[in-house]
Design a protein around this motif. Structure first.
Motif, mmCIF file in Angstrom:
data_model
loop_
_atom_site.group_PDB
_atom_site.id
_atom_site.type_symbol
_atom_site.label_atom_id
_atom_site.label_comp_id
_atom_site.label_asym_id
_atom_site.label_seq_id
_atom_site.Cartn_x
_atom_site.Cartn_y
_atom_site.Cartn_z
ATOM 1 N N LEU A 134 -50.102 -3.220 9.928
ATOM 2 C CA LEU A 134 -49.995 -4.497 10.615
ATOM 3 C C LEU A 134 -51.138 -5.402 10.194
ATOM 4 N N ARG A 135 -50.849 -6.672 10.048
ATOM 5 C CA ARG A 135 -51.877 -7.607 9.581
ATOM 6 C C ARG A 135 -53.062 -7.686 10.532
ATOM 7 N N ALA A 136 -52.842 -7.422 11.799
ATOM 8 C CA ALA A 136 -53.928 -7.492 12.784
ATOM 9 C C ALA A 136 -54.743 -6.199 12.862
ATOM 10 N N MET A 137 -54.322 -5.169 12.159
ATOM 11 C CA MET A 137 -55.044 -3.891 12.175
ATOM 12 C C MET A 137 -56.375 -4.014 11.451
ATOM 13 N N PRO A 138 -57.356 -3.248 11.884
ATOM 14 C CA PRO A 138 -58.599 -3.187 11.109
ATOM 15 C C PRO A 138 -58.301 -2.658 9.698
ATOM 16 N N VAL A 139 -59.005 -3.165 8.707
ATOM 17 C CA VAL A 139 -58.772 -2.776 7.318
ATOM 18 C C VAL A 139 -58.934 -1.267 7.140
ATOM 19 N N ALA A 140 -59.897 -0.677 7.809
ATOM 20 C CA ALA A 140 -60.110 0.766 7.680
ATOM 21 C C ALA A 140 -58.866 1.543 8.089
ATOM 22 N N MET A 141 -58.186 1.098 9.119
ATOM 23 C CA MET A 141 -56.972 1.769 9.568
ATOM 24 C C MET A 141 -55.840 1.569 8.559
ATOM 25 N N GLN A 142 -55.764 0.388 7.966
ATOM 26 C CA GLN A 142 -54.750 0.132 6.941
ATOM 27 C C GLN A 142 -54.995 1.015 5.717
ATOM 28 N N ILE A 143 -56.249 1.170 5.338
ATOM 29 C CA ILE A 143 -56.585 2.057 4.211
ATOM 30 C C ILE A 143 -56.205 3.494 4.559
ATOM 31 N N PHE A 144 -56.531 3.920 5.773
ATOM 32 C CA PHE A 144 -56.201 5.280 6.201
ATOM 33 C C PHE A 144 -54.691 5.508 6.188
ATOM 34 N N ASN A 145 -53.919 4.556 6.666
ATOM 35 C CA ASN A 145 -52.466 4.720 6.687
ATOM 36 C C ASN A 145 -51.879 4.742 5.279
ATOM 37 N N THR A 146 -52.464 3.982 4.369
ATOM 38 C CA THR A 146 -52.032 4.043 2.968
ATOM 39 C C THR A 146 -52.380 5.409 2.383
ATOM 40 N N TYR A 147 -53.572 5.874 2.671
ATOM 41 C CA TYR A 147 -53.997 7.210 2.243
ATOM 42 C C TYR A 147 -53.020 8.275 2.741
ATOM 43 N N ARG A 148 -52.647 8.205 4.008
ATOM 44 C CA ARG A 148 -51.726 9.204 4.571
ATOM 45 C C ARG A 148 -50.395 9.190 3.832
ATOM 46 N N ASN A 149 -49.906 8.017 3.507
ATOM 47 C CA ASN A 149 -48.657 7.920 2.753
ATOM 48 C C ASN A 149 -48.785 8.628 1.413
ATOM 49 N N ARG A 150 -49.850 8.352 0.672
ATOM 50 C CA ARG A 150 -50.013 8.919 -0.664
ATOM 51 C C ARG A 150 -50.252 10.428 -0.626
ATOM 52 N N VAL A 151 -51.068 10.891 0.317
ATOM 53 C CA VAL A 151 -51.334 12.325 0.440
ATOM 54 C C VAL A 151 -50.046 13.072 0.782
ATOM 55 N N PHE A 152 -49.280 12.515 1.697
ATOM 56 C CA PHE A 152 -48.032 13.178 2.085
ATOM 57 C C PHE A 152 -47.049 13.191 0.912
ATOM 58 N N ALA A 153 -46.981 12.101 0.164
ATOM 59 C CA ALA A 153 -46.109 12.040 -1.016
ATOM 60 C C ALA A 153 -46.507 13.114 -2.025
ATOM 61 N N TYR A 154 -47.808 13.218 -2.286
ATOM 62 C CA TYR A 154 -48.303 14.229 -3.227
ATOM 63 C C TYR A 154 -47.933 15.631 -2.752
ATOM 64 N N TRP A 155 -48.154 15.887 -1.480
ATOM 65 C CA TRP A 155 -47.866 17.208 -0.931
ATOM 66 C C TRP A 155 -46.375 17.523 -1.039
ATOM 67 N N LEU A 156 -45.517 16.577 -0.685
ATOM 68 C CA LEU A 156 -44.075 16.819 -0.799
ATOM 69 C C LEU A 156 -43.693 17.162 -2.231
ATOM 70 N N GLN A 157 -44.206 16.386 -3.182
ATOM 71 C CA GLN A 157 -43.893 16.658 -4.584
ATOM 72 C C GLN A 157 -44.390 18.041 -4.995
ATOM 73 N N SER A 158 -45.564 18.432 -4.522
ATOM 74 C CA SER A 158 -46.105 19.750 -4.883
ATOM 75 C C SER A 158 -45.265 20.878 -4.289
ATOM 76 N N GLN A 159 -44.442 20.554 -3.293
ATOM 77 C CA GLN A 159 -43.561 21.529 -2.663
ATOM 78 C C GLN A 159 -42.141 21.452 -3.229
ATOM 79 N N GLY A 160 -41.957 20.652 -4.269
ATOM 80 C CA GLY A 160 -40.651 20.562 -4.931
ATOM 81 C C GLY A 160 -39.679 19.580 -4.310
ATOM 82 N N VAL A 161 -40.152 18.699 -3.456
ATOM 83 C CA VAL A 161 -39.288 17.717 -2.793
ATOM 84 C C VAL A 161 -39.249 16.432 -3.621
#
Length: 175
Positions: free
Chosen positions: A57-84
């Protein structure tokens, strides 16, 4: 994917040719971040997963936006490493987020976005259009998978540039 079901509608009987997406309220899929192994068997038997759309959300603190982007990428990496098979989700806030939201995404590949709830107000439409342009410039996707409608005034120029735009019908409209 040409069809996808929201994570909160996923069941043990969901068809194996189905994709799942997370274009819903964060609280409905926070459990996937906390306990990913619980859901892995379901994800592994599906055709694929559009990675989580943690809010930026545009009103979110930048640190939270970075964290949420990080969570997306980490989860994507993990899914791929599991063959998804995955469709990497891209979400941005305002121009201040462009420095980090496109990191870790494939260049010249396929990415997923959603217009659901992003085009109703003129200000939201403005930020979506600008973010989409920045994304295309930065990662040069060959395919943009859009959950929701992909109107010509937003996506037309990309279709003209021969970027494939795939529309996945909003779940409530496909019932």
């Amino acid at each position: 994917p040409t069809k996808a079901i929201p994570f909160d509608k996923l069941s043990k009987r969901t068809a194996s040719e189905q994709w799942v997406h997370f274009y819903t309220d964060d609280y409905k899929f926070e459990c996937v971040w906390k306990y990913p192994h619980r859901y892995l068997p379901r994800f592994q038997r599906l055709a694929g997963v559009i990675t989580p759309d943690f809010s930026l959300l545009r009103a979110m603190p930048v640190a939270m936006q970075i964290f949420n982007t990080y969570r997306n990428r980490v989860f994507a990496y993990w899914l791929q490493s599991q063959g998804v098979s995955i469709g990497p989700n891209v979400r941005w806030g305002n121009e201040d987020t462009y420095g980090f939201v496109f990191e870790g995404l494939p260049t010249g590949g396929s990415v997923a976005v959603s217009t659901v709830g992003s085009l109703q107000k003129p200000i939201d439409r403005y930020y979506f259009r600008n973010g989409l342009a920045a994304m295309v410039e930065r990662i040069s996707p060959v395919t943009i998978i859009n959950y929701g409608t992909a109107p010509d005034d937003i996506f037309g120029e990309y279709r003209e540039r021969k970027i494939e735009v795939v529309e996945i019908t909003y779940y409530m409209d496909s019932k």
